[in-house]
Design a protein around this motif. Structure first.
Motif, PDB file in Angstrom:
ATOM      1  N   LEU A 278       0.876  -1.180   0.000  1.00 33.89           N
ATOM      2  CA  LEU A 278       0.000   0.000   0.000  1.00 33.89           C
ATOM      3  C   LEU A 278       0.900   1.213   0.000  1.00 33.89           C
ATOM      4  CD1 LEU A 278      -2.361  -1.149   2.878  1.00 33.89           C
ATOM      5  CD2 LEU A 278      -2.884  -1.224   0.435  1.00 33.89           C
ATOM      6  N   GLY A 279       0.469   2.275  -0.662  1.00 29.00           N
ATOM      7  CA  GLY A 279       1.295   3.473  -0.719  1.00 29.00           C
ATOM      8  C   GLY A 279       0.573   4.677  -0.158  1.00 29.00           C
ATOM      9  N   ALA A 280       1.362   5.668   0.265  1.00 34.03           N
ATOM     10  CA  ALA A 280       0.798   6.917   0.778  1.00 34.03           C
ATOM     11  C   ALA A 280       0.730   7.930  -0.357  1.00 34.03           C
ATOM     12  CB  ALA A 280       1.682   7.451   1.894  1.00 34.03           C
ATOM     13  N   GLY A 281      -0.432   8.591  -0.499  1.00 31.82           N
ATOM     14  CA  GLY A 281      -0.556   9.668  -1.493  1.00 31.82           C
ATOM     15  C   GLY A 281      -0.064  10.974  -0.899  1.00 31.82           C
ATOM     16  N   ARG A 282       0.201  11.961  -1.777  1.00 31.44           N
ATOM     17  CA  ARG A 282       0.704  13.247  -1.285  1.00 31.44           C
ATOM     18  C   ARG A 282      -0.397  14.033  -0.580  1.00 31.44           C
ATOM     19  NH1 ARG A 282       5.655  14.006  -4.492  1.00 31.44           N
ATOM     20  NH2 ARG A 282       5.515  12.615  -6.266  1.00 31.44           N
ATOM     21  N   ASP A 283      -1.670  13.681  -0.855  1.00 32.85           N
ATOM     22  CA  ASP A 283      -2.782  14.402  -0.227  1.00 32.85           C
ATOM     23  C   ASP A 283      -3.524  13.521   0.766  1.00 32.85           C
ATOM     24  OD1 ASP A 283      -2.376  16.784  -1.703  1.00 32.85           O
ATOM     25  OD2 ASP A 283      -3.220  15.765  -3.466  1.00 32.85           O
ATOM     26  N   GLY A 284      -2.816  12.614   1.379  1.00 28.93           N
ATOM     27  CA  GLY A 284      -3.432  11.786   2.418  1.00 28.93           C
ATOM     28  C   GLY A 284      -4.204  10.587   1.894  1.00 28.93           C
ATOM     29  N   GLU A 285      -4.107  10.309   0.587  1.00 33.94           N
ATOM     30  CA  GLU A 285      -4.816   9.132   0.072  1.00 33.94           C
ATOM     31  C   GLU A 285      -4.049   7.857   0.418  1.00 33.94           C
ATOM     32  OE1 GLU A 285      -3.267  11.511  -1.682  1.00 33.94           O
ATOM     33  OE2 GLU A 285      -4.052  11.576  -3.725  1.00 33.94           O
ATOM     34  N   THR A 286      -4.770   6.726   0.344  1.00 31.64           N
ATOM     35  CA  THR A 286      -4.125   5.420   0.424  1.00 31.64           C
ATOM     36  C   THR A 286      -4.184   4.829  -0.970  1.00 31.64           C
ATOM     37  OG1 THR A 286      -4.819   5.083   2.698  1.00 31.64           O
ATOM     38  CG2 THR A 286      -4.284   3.097   1.440  1.00 31.64           C
ATOM     39  N   PHE A 287      -3.043   4.327  -1.474  1.00 30.57           N
ATOM     40  CA  PHE A 287      -3.016   3.735  -2.808  1.00 30.57           C
ATOM     41  C   PHE A 287      -2.818   2.230  -2.754  1.00 30.57           C
ATOM     42  CE2 PHE A 287      -1.901   8.103  -4.300  1.00 30.57           C
ATOM     43  CZ  PHE A 287      -2.908   8.217  -5.265  1.00 30.57           C
ATOM     44  N   ASN A 288      -3.481   1.557  -3.676  1.00 31.06           N
ATOM     45  CA  ASN A 288      -3.324   0.127  -3.887  1.00 31.06           C
ATOM     46  C   ASN A 288      -2.200  -0.059  -4.911  1.00 31.06           C
ATOM     47  OD1 ASN A 288      -3.645  -2.608  -4.336  1.00 31.06           O
ATOM     48  ND2 ASN A 288      -5.634  -2.431  -5.382  1.00 31.06           N
ATOM     49  N   VAL A 289      -1.143  -0.762  -4.507  1.00 36.57           N
ATOM     50  CA  VAL A 289       0.007  -0.944  -5.402  1.00 36.57           C
ATOM     51  C   VAL A 289       0.116  -2.424  -5.747  1.00 36.57           C
ATOM     52  CG1 VAL A 289       2.492  -0.543  -5.686  1.00 36.57           C
ATOM     53  CG2 VAL A 289       1.155   0.970  -4.200  1.00 36.57           C
ATOM     54  N   ASN A 290       0.330  -2.733  -7.011  1.00 32.06           N
ATOM     55  CA  ASN A 290       0.550  -4.121  -7.393  1.00 32.06           C
ATOM     56  C   ASN A 290       1.754  -4.661  -6.596  1.00 32.06           C
ATOM     57  OD1 ASN A 290       2.385  -5.903  -9.306  1.00 32.06           O
ATOM     58  ND2 ASN A 290       0.254  -6.304  -9.829  1.00 32.06           N
ATOM     59  N   GLY A 291       1.635  -5.883  -6.086  1.00 26.50           N
ATOM     60  CA  GLY A 291       2.673  -6.443  -5.212  1.00 26.50           C
ATOM     61  C   GLY A 291       4.033  -6.542  -5.885  1.00 26.50           C
TER      62      GLY A 291
END
Ligand SMILES: Nc1ncnc2c1ncn2[C@@H]1O[C@H](COP(=O)(O)OP(=O)(O)O)[C@@H](O)[C@H]1O
Ligand SMILES: CC(=O)N[C@@H](CCC(=O)OP(=O)(O)O)C(=O)O
Length: 295
Positions: free
Chosen positions: A174-187
């Motif tokens: 999982l990744g952190a967005g610059r505006d507080g989002e949570t991102f789903n990242v391919n493993g």
């Protein structure tokens, strides 16, 4: 078993241990990133076997980093919750409702199962995601994919700290967005980005096939980046293998010494690859004047 056969087994075991010495010496202090895909996880016994390999690796001085997937487990929960899910080029279209499920499954269920399996084998694993300490900062890949992230900044400091304290990091993609989002990242993508940030000695991508196959279906034991491109252009590398080989090429360009794509369901796959004459799977690296791949 007859006594004579038993003796032969012991002798073979002792020989294997003895032959491991140069590999143990080569990998002491090395950083090895292991991507453990959802399809490679299998049953409790396979999970325990994987965990034992990781603990053994750590015991002999390797610094392992486990980055996991969990696609099939996310699919199961989405199905139960009757949330529809679709993939575009191997990546899950992720809206906010899907993201909640993805985070719950990856950071919760799957991450903790791996952490517990490693700790049950005597290791000291701690589960984190790319959001912890802002380790993996992402930008959106494509607005059509919603909250799917592309890692743009990976800070390896947290992982170095964990290794310094003899902790095995287990990372949910999982990744952190610059505006507080949570991102789903391919493993695979997450494992490649982390391996590049660490300038890892090896990135092992554990999947459910023996390695990269050529047009005749035979596993290719050693590939250069150019050969990977040729096999992709001719359509021999397809489907779920594309993100893996793309990750391999990006990781190598980012400073990882070599990437191996191997069958995570095979017993002791990681140990076989790192510490025996046999190796396992397909090794991808820039060719250099050296003796042929151990086989
Ligand atoms: N040239 C190839 N060699 C090996 N596998 C390939 C090749 N082309 C496509 N594949 C497919 O890629 C799959 C692995 O990708 P995927 O199922 O996404 O793995 P994981 O879930 O472990 O991340 C294999 O099971 C195989 O069906
Ligand atoms: C963006 C994207 O597709 N994320 C993946 C993350 C999990 C994953 O990669 O799991 P495997 O390694 O088991 O396939 C997903 O949502 O399924």
């Amino acid at each position: 078993m007859k006594k004579q056969n038993m003796n032969r087994d012991w002798i073979a075991t002792a020989r294997t241990l003895s032959e491991a010495l140069p590999y143990l010496q080569r990998y002491t202090g090395a950083t090895v990133v292991i991507k453990f895909g959802g399809h490679a996880m299998g049953d409790a016994e396979q999970m325990a076997s994987f965990a034992r390999d990781i603990v053994l690796m750590n015991q002999v001085g390797v610094h392992p980093v486990v980055v996991h997937g969990g696609g099939p487990m996310i699919n199961d929960l989405l199905k139960k919750l009757e949330i529809k899910s679709e993939f575009v080029k191997g990546k899950r279209v992720t809206d906010e409702a899907t993201m909640e499920v993805v985070e719950m499954v990856l950071s919760g269920l799957v991450n903790k199962r791996i952490v517990q399996a490693i700790n049950n084998q005597g290791g000291r694993a701690v589960g984190i995601s790319g959001k912890d300490a802002n380790m993996m900062v992402c930008d959106p890949v494509d607005p059509a994919l919603g909250l799917v992230g592309q890692p743009v900044e990976v800070s390896p400091e947290l992982i170095h700290q964990m290794h310094a304290h003899k902790i095995i990091p287990v990372v949910a993609p999982l990744g952190a967005g610059r505006d507080g989002e949570t991102f789903n990242v391919n493993g695979d993508t997450a494992a490649g980005a982390i391996a590049a940030a660490l300038k890892a000695d090896r990135l092992l991508l554990l999947t459910d096939v023996e390695g990269v196959k050529d047009s005749s279906g035979a596993v290719v034991t050693q590939l250069s980046p150019d050969q990977v491109r040729e096999l992709t252009d001719s359509g021999v590398i397809a489907g779920g293998m594309i993100p893996k080989t793309e990750t391999a090429l990006e990781a190598i360009a980012g400073g990882v010494r070599a990437v191996v794509i191997l069958d995570g369901r095979a017993p002791n796959a990681c140990l076989l690859e790192l510490f025996t004459d046999h190796g396992a799977g397909s090794l991808i690296r820039v060719p250099f004047e050296e003796k042929p791949r151990k086989m």
